[in-house]
Design a protein around this motif. Structure first.
Motif, short mmCIF file in Angstrom:
data_model
loop_
_atom_site.label_atom_id
_atom_site.label_comp_id
_atom_site.label_asym_id
_atom_site.label_seq_id
_atom_site.Cartn_x
_atom_site.Cartn_y
_atom_site.Cartn_z
N GLY A 53 14.84 63.94 16.34
CA GLY A 53 15.12 62.98 17.30
C GLY A 53 13.88 62.34 17.90
O GLY A 53 14.06 60.99 18.21
N PHE A 54 12.90 63.11 18.18
CA PHE A 54 11.71 62.50 18.68
C PHE A 54 11.08 61.54 17.68
O PHE A 54 10.86 60.42 17.90
CB PHE A 54 10.56 63.62 19.03
CG PHE A 54 9.57 63.06 19.45
CD1 PHE A 54 9.27 62.91 21.02
CD2 PHE A 54 8.38 62.59 18.60
CE1 PHE A 54 7.76 62.37 21.51
CE2 PHE A 54 7.12 61.97 19.20
CZ PHE A 54 7.17 62.09 20.44
N THR A 62 12.30 56.67 9.80
CA THR A 62 13.69 56.68 9.69
C THR A 62 14.30 58.04 9.23
O THR A 62 13.58 58.81 8.89
CB THR A 62 13.94 55.66 8.62
OG1 THR A 62 13.59 56.21 7.47
CG2 THR A 62 13.65 54.26 8.94
N ALA A 63 15.31 58.21 9.40
CA ALA A 63 16.02 59.47 9.15
C ALA A 63 15.87 59.86 7.57
O ALA A 63 15.82 60.83 7.16
CB ALA A 63 17.59 59.47 9.38
N LEU A 183 19.76 65.45 21.13
CA LEU A 183 20.85 65.00 20.51
C LEU A 183 20.83 64.07 19.61
O LEU A 183 21.71 64.06 18.58
CB LEU A 183 21.79 64.30 21.81
CG LEU A 183 22.94 63.66 21.59
CD1 LEU A 183 23.79 64.63 21.33
CD2 LEU A 183 23.23 62.77 22.86
N ILE A 184 19.75 62.95 19.70
CA ILE A 184 19.53 62.11 18.60
C ILE A 184 19.37 62.66 17.32
O ILE A 184 20.08 62.53 16.24
CB ILE A 184 18.42 61.28 18.87
CG1 ILE A 184 18.73 60.37 20.25
CG2 ILE A 184 18.11 60.31 17.79
CD1 ILE A 184 17.75 59.39 20.65
N ALA A 188 22.04 62.76 13.94
CA ALA A 188 21.45 62.22 12.36
C ALA A 188 21.52 63.22 11.56
O ALA A 188 22.07 63.14 10.37
CB ALA A 188 19.77 62.02 12.75
N ARG A 189 21.34 64.72 11.80
CA ARG A 189 21.64 65.68 10.75
C ARG A 189 23.03 65.72 10.62
O ARG A 189 23.54 66.28 9.47
CB ARG A 189 21.28 67.09 11.47
CG ARG A 189 19.72 67.15 11.66
CD ARG A 189 19.01 68.25 12.41
NE ARG A 189 19.24 69.32 11.44
CZ ARG A 189 19.15 70.78 11.58
NH1 ARG A 189 18.98 71.01 13.00
NH2 ARG A 189 19.31 71.82 10.84
#
Length: 261
Positions: A53-54, A62-63, A183-184, A188-189
């Motif tokens: 998330g950080f 990017t993810a 949370l972010i 994403a996961r």
């Protein structure tokens, strides 16, 4: 239920000596390609979520560019090790932070004033609306996802609300920015699109919280307290709806068309 990152600590209470559950805060180093980028004081739980998330919220990568996160405990703290493509070295350099950042400080150590007010992506108009009557219900529902707060009364939470489903995910931390980063990363996961719902916060909304929510693509942020004036200006420009329930009175500061009722 045993909670990670909680320590029983002696205290003198109204009825005499007692033990209180207090949250730990641990130095967590974000390490990219073998070099430490930042050290943040954080709750030592959900650290893979935190690292991802950080990385996403600070626009470091990017993810798809974040590989496996290796969480390594040391005597004096924890490292979250990540490996990024070589092309991301420039992004790391431009968003460089000081080695240490105190808990709850989202901008500490940034070595450029421009980086503190970096341009944000414009959030797309969603095909859903947040019912005004559900603002209080969303915040109350978030309380049911805060076991660390229930045990210690000393941490923040960030939750993700989706229309028709309520709070679908939440994370906690001693730092409000850390809770949102966790949370972010968790979203994403799980492959959950940030545009599909709203961010719900137990803390005030400052500039950094708007920056992170906008990077996530969340069109609505609901918080238990009021935003700062700068956060309102930033949210307005990024297309983020800010909703406050301070004093149990709902106020919409930006883009009210997203809230109906």
């Amino acid at each position: 239920m045993r909670l990670e990152g909680v320590r029983l600590t002696p205290a003198l209470g109204p009825a005499g000596p007692e033990e209180r559950a207090l949250p730990e805060e641990t130095p967590v180093a974000l390490v990219y390609n073998g070099s430490t980028y930042a050290v943040m004081m954080a709750s030592p739980a959900d650290l893979t979520d935190f690292a991802i998330g950080f990385t996403l919220s600070e626009a470091i990568a990017t993810a798809n560019e974040v590989g496996e996160v290796e969480v390594v405990a040391h005597e004096h703290g924890i490292e979250a090790r990540m490996w990024l493509p070589e092309g991301r070295e420039a992004a790391l350099a431009s968003r460089r932070r000081a080695v240490a950042g105190p808990v709850g400080c989202g901008l500490c150590g940034i070595d450029s004033l421009a980086a503190a007010v970096r341009p944000l992506p414009r959030v797309a108009e969603p095909d859903w609306r947040f019912p005004l009557a559900e603002v209080g219900a969303a915040l109350e529902s978030l309380r049911g996802h805060q076991p660390l707060h229930d045990a210690t009364r000393a941490v923040h939470a960030a939750g993700f609300w989706q229309p028709g489903r309520g709070i679908v995910m939440a994370r906690e931390d001693v730092g409000r920015h850390n809770a949102l980063d966790k949370l972010i990363g968790a979203l994403a996961r799980a492959g959950i699109d940030g545009a599909s719902g709203a961010v719900v916060l137990t803390s005030r909304v400052s500039v950094e919280m708007v920056q992170k929510a906008a990077t996530l693509g969340a069109p609505v942020v609901v918080a238990v307290s009021s935003p700062t004036a700068h956060a309102v200006r930033l949210a307005d420009g990024a297309g983020v709806t800010l909703v406050s329930a301070a004093g149990r009175q709902t106020r919409i500061f930006t883009h009210p068309q997203r809230v109906n009722g």
